[in-house]
Design an enzyme around this catalytic site. Structure first.
Site, mmCIF file in Angstrom:
data_model
loop_
_atom_site.group_PDB
_atom_site.id
_atom_site.type_symbol
_atom_site.label_atom_id
_atom_site.label_comp_id
_atom_site.label_asym_id
_atom_site.label_seq_id
_atom_site.Cartn_x
_atom_site.Cartn_y
_atom_site.Cartn_z
ATOM 1 N N LYS A 1 0.846 -1.212 0.000
ATOM 2 C CA LYS A 1 0.000 0.000 0.000
ATOM 3 C C LYS A 1 0.875 1.253 0.000
ATOM 4 C CE LYS A 1 -1.882 1.657 4.075
ATOM 5 N NZ LYS A 1 -1.525 3.069 4.196
ATOM 6 N N ASN A 2 1.861 1.279 0.903
ATOM 7 C CA ASN A 2 2.633 2.508 1.082
ATOM 8 C C ASN A 2 3.632 2.763 -0.045
ATOM 9 O OD1 ASN A 2 1.206 2.956 3.361
ATOM 10 N ND2 ASN A 2 2.865 2.513 4.804
ATOM 11 N N PRO B 1 1.541 16.700 11.171
ATOM 12 C CA PRO B 1 1.698 17.947 10.417
ATOM 13 C C PRO B 1 2.415 17.701 9.078
ATOM 14 C CG PRO B 1 3.287 17.848 12.206
ATOM 15 C CD PRO B 1 2.417 16.637 12.348
ATOM 16 N N ASP C 1 4.652 20.204 7.952
ATOM 17 C CA ASP C 1 5.631 21.291 7.924
ATOM 18 C C ASP C 1 6.923 20.908 7.202
ATOM 19 O OD1 ASP C 1 5.841 19.497 10.175
ATOM 20 O OD2 ASP C 1 7.363 20.806 11.026
ATOM 21 N N LEU C 2 7.340 19.649 7.322
ATOM 22 C CA LEU C 2 8.607 19.256 6.685
ATOM 23 C C LEU C 2 8.471 19.227 5.162
ATOM 24 C CD1 LEU C 2 9.644 16.397 9.153
ATOM 25 C CD2 LEU C 2 10.452 18.757 9.100
ATOM 26 N N ASP D 1 4.034 0.643 12.182
ATOM 27 C CA ASP D 1 2.808 0.045 11.636
ATOM 28 C C ASP D 1 2.604 -1.414 12.075
ATOM 29 O OD1 ASP D 1 2.212 2.408 10.419
ATOM 30 O OD2 ASP D 1 2.706 1.782 8.386
ATOM 31 N N ARG E 1 -9.000 -0.225 4.295
ATOM 32 C CA ARG E 1 -8.022 0.741 3.790
ATOM 33 C C ARG E 1 -6.710 0.068 3.420
ATOM 34 N NH1 ARG E 1 -6.215 4.440 7.865
ATOM 35 N NH2 ARG E 1 -4.693 4.666 6.209
HETATM 36 C C1 UD1 Z 1 4.089 6.839 6.342
HETATM 37 C C2 UD1 Z 1 3.209 5.634 6.146
HETATM 38 C C3 UD1 Z 1 2.599 5.198 7.486
HETATM 39 C C4 UD1 Z 1 3.700 4.981 8.519
HETATM 40 C C5 UD1 Z 1 4.607 6.201 8.610
HETATM 41 C C6 UD1 Z 1 5.800 5.980 9.520
HETATM 42 C C7 UD1 Z 1 2.414 5.968 3.895
HETATM 43 C C8 UD1 Z 1 1.267 6.257 2.995
HETATM 44 N N1 UD1 Z 1 2.150 5.978 5.216
HETATM 45 O O1 UD1 Z 1 3.255 7.909 6.807
HETATM 46 O O2 UD1 Z 1 1.887 3.982 7.263
HETATM 47 O O3 UD1 Z 1 3.113 4.761 9.780
HETATM 48 O O4 UD1 Z 1 5.109 6.543 7.300
HETATM 49 O O5 UD1 Z 1 6.543 4.894 9.105
HETATM 50 O O6 UD1 Z 1 3.504 5.690 3.450
HETATM 51 N N2 UD1 Z 1 6.014 14.619 10.709
HETATM 52 C C9 UD1 Z 1 6.135 15.945 11.019
HETATM 53 N N3 UD1 Z 1 6.105 16.863 9.989
HETATM 54 C C10 UD1 Z 1 5.964 16.475 8.681
HETATM 55 C C11 UD1 Z 1 5.851 15.092 8.386
HETATM 56 C C12 UD1 Z 1 5.877 14.195 9.428
HETATM 57 O O7 UD1 Z 1 6.265 16.330 12.177
HETATM 58 O O8 UD1 Z 1 5.947 17.341 7.799
HETATM 59 C C13 UD1 Z 1 6.018 13.630 11.820
HETATM 60 C C14 UD1 Z 1 4.677 12.885 11.897
HETATM 61 O O9 UD1 Z 1 3.716 13.632 12.612
HETATM 62 C C15 UD1 Z 1 5.079 11.610 12.586
HETATM 63 C C16 UD1 Z 1 6.497 11.356 12.053
HETATM 64 O O10 UD1 Z 1 6.947 12.597 11.534
HETATM 65 O O11 UD1 Z 1 5.121 11.799 13.969
HETATM 66 C C17 UD1 Z 1 6.540 10.310 10.960
HETATM 67 O O12 UD1 Z 1 5.690 10.683 9.890
HETATM 68 P P1 UD1 Z 1 5.970 10.294 8.377
HETATM 69 O O13 UD1 Z 1 7.226 9.493 8.281
HETATM 70 O O14 UD1 Z 1 5.872 11.526 7.555
HETATM 71 O O15 UD1 Z 1 4.729 9.364 8.059
HETATM 72 P P2 UD1 Z 1 3.796 9.400 6.802
HETATM 73 O O16 UD1 Z 1 4.594 9.618 5.565
HETATM 74 O O17 UD1 Z 1 2.622 10.275 7.047
#
Ligand code: UD1
Length: 416
Positions: free
Chosen positions: A22-23, A122, A124-125, A304, A396
């Site tokens: 999926k991811n 968020p 933001d990154l 996950d 999902r």
């Molecule tokens: C992806 C996966 C999800 C998995 C996660 C962590 C997909 C579609 N989903 O989610 O199944 O659980 O990786 O392995 O691939 N964060 C920030 N700012 C940002 C982006 C992220 O603070 O701009 C934080 C998030 O809130 C979280 C952490 O970073 O606490 C990890 O998030 P991230 O690696 O971005 O996960 P996703 O890409 O959303």
């Protein structure tokens, strides 16, 4: 939302073929926006997150024809760079169209994907990275608009190795002028799969899978064909179900190197795990040891699979400690495990699980995708009947999960 009823205490035996990831599939479908040729993507899992991405792409003008698990993403000269709230609120990964739309159209307007039960999540990154590539960013009425006539390559340091931010920025940088370096990048196998697809489309990406990814911008990308990697989270879920029920299950279509921390931790419990080519066999024991787990970015233990491993540890011999470092609120399954008789205390992001010899069936409620899978595992372990309400979350991410568990001998029914 459907309900799942499980009569527990039947060990699982048999073989399951693992679906495409999926991811990996979600960003790869988004990446087809980067070119105006046909793209063919094989091994796409037929799950609702994918249908929602398909709806989002068709709203931009990218039509997708589906033949079983192969998706033909058709050439599209005219793309509308908008994503409205009614679709972005269904799917967090909707924001992955931002990078491709910005790079191709010079503009994107996307409704904020919002938070979800496991944390604020968020973006933001992603936005800081787009800004480093020269985009201007405005937020109004819940919509984020990104604008840049031509993105320019730059050095981007991520404060955290976010999977989604790495993917979005990698996609955007393929069409930027000059070189982009993403430092402290995520190294998940899904990042490598996306980079491989982008390179098949003519991108020049090197070192995906390390903490610094280099992208040499090119003027355009062309169509490509790609086969999605196996889903390591789906594989891990069935491996844990096999171990937790004391059964023996073989999974085919697995890349076991993507499951190193899960296999290591399962072996530490005393579970037998054997690998041969693309198969993994898990043979559970009637009694198994407690272990400590800390979720981390890849190659650490995946968040996950935290809830599913937590289910198994409810009946381990001894006390286990789970530390969740990725998401701030990913223990919602624990309150439900307690209804089944689990002995768990939590403080902040740490859970202490005192193994108990048995769980007893009860009514529980699923809060998100992986918590739903974990509650099924707990139900399979418990004496008597467990009813999992709100289990539609499962659709999902897991194709045919109830049928798969039935084929392994589980007594499980779905009531919609
Ligand atoms: C992806 C996966 C999800 C998995 C996660 C962590 C997909 C579609 N989903 O989610 O199944 O659980 O990786 O392995 O691939 N964060 C920030 N700012 C940002 C982006 C992220 O603070 O701009 C934080 C998030 O809130 C979280 C952490 O970073 O606490 C990890 O998030 P991230 O690696 O971005 O996960 P996703 O890409 O959303």
């Amino acid at each position: 939302m459907p309900t799942i009823e499980i009569k527990g205490k039947h060990p699982l035996f048999g073989t399951i073929a693992v679906q495409g990831s999926k991811n990996a599939a979600l960003p790869i479908l988004a990446a087809t926006l980067l070119c105006d040729d046909d793209c063919k993507v094989n091994n796409i899992p037929p799950i609702s997150d994918i249908s929602n991405m398909q709806i989002l792409l068709s709203a931009t003008g990218k039509q997708i024809k589906q033949q079983s698990q192969t998706y033909l993403c058709e050439a599209s000269k005219e793309i509308s760079p908008f994503a409205s709230y009614d679709i972005t609120n269904r799917l967090r990964a909707s924001f992955l169209v931002a990078g491709p739309l910005l790079a191709r159209e010079g503009y994107a307007e996307i409704a904020h994907p919002g938070g979800c039960p496991i944390g604020a999540r968020p973006i933001d990154l992603h936005l800081k990275g787009f800004s480093k590539l020269g985009a201007s960013i405005h937020t109004k009425n819940g919509y984020i608009s990104l604008k840049a006539n031509k993105l320019k390559g730059n050095k981007i340091y991520l404060d955290f190795p976010s999977v989604g931010a790495t993917e979005n920025l990698m996609m955007a940088a393929t069409l930027a002028k000059g070189t982009t370096l993403i430092e402290n990048a995520a190294a998940e196998p899904e990042i490598i799969d996306l980079a491989n697809f982008l390179n098949e489309m003519g991108a020049q990406i090197s070192d995906a899978g390390t903490d610094t990814i280099k992208i040499e911008g090119v003027s355009s990308l062309h169509g490509g064909e790609h086969t999605i990697i196996p889903d390591r989270i789906e594989a891990g879920t069935y491996m844990l179900a096999a171990a937790a029920t004391g059964g023996k299950v073989t999974l085919t279509n697995v890349m076991s190197e993507h499951l190193t921390p899960v296999i290591a931790k399962l072996k530490e419990t005393g579970t037998n795990v054997t690998m041969k080519d693309t198969t993994v066999t898990v043979e559970g024991k009637s009694s198994y040891r407690a272990v400590d787990i800390k979720t981390l970015p890849y190659p650490g233990f995946p968040t996950d699979l935290q809830a599913q491993f937590c289910a198994m540890l409810c009946c381990a011999k001894g006390t286990s400690i789970i530390t969740e470092t990725i998401f701030e609120n990913r223990f919602m399954h624990i309150g439900e495990f307690k209804r089944l008789g689990a002995k768990i205390t939590t403080e902040g992001r740490t859970a202490v699980i005192e193994g108990t010899p048995r769980l007893n069936g009860a009514q529980v409620c699923a809060s998100d995708l992986r918590a739903s899978a974990a509650l099924i595992i707990a139900g399979l372990m418990a004496e008597g009947t467990t009813t999992v309400s709100d289990s539609g979350h499962l659709l999902r991410g897991y194709h045919n999960i109830v049928e798969n568990f039935k084929s392994l001998g589980a007594q499980i029914e779905l009531f919609s």
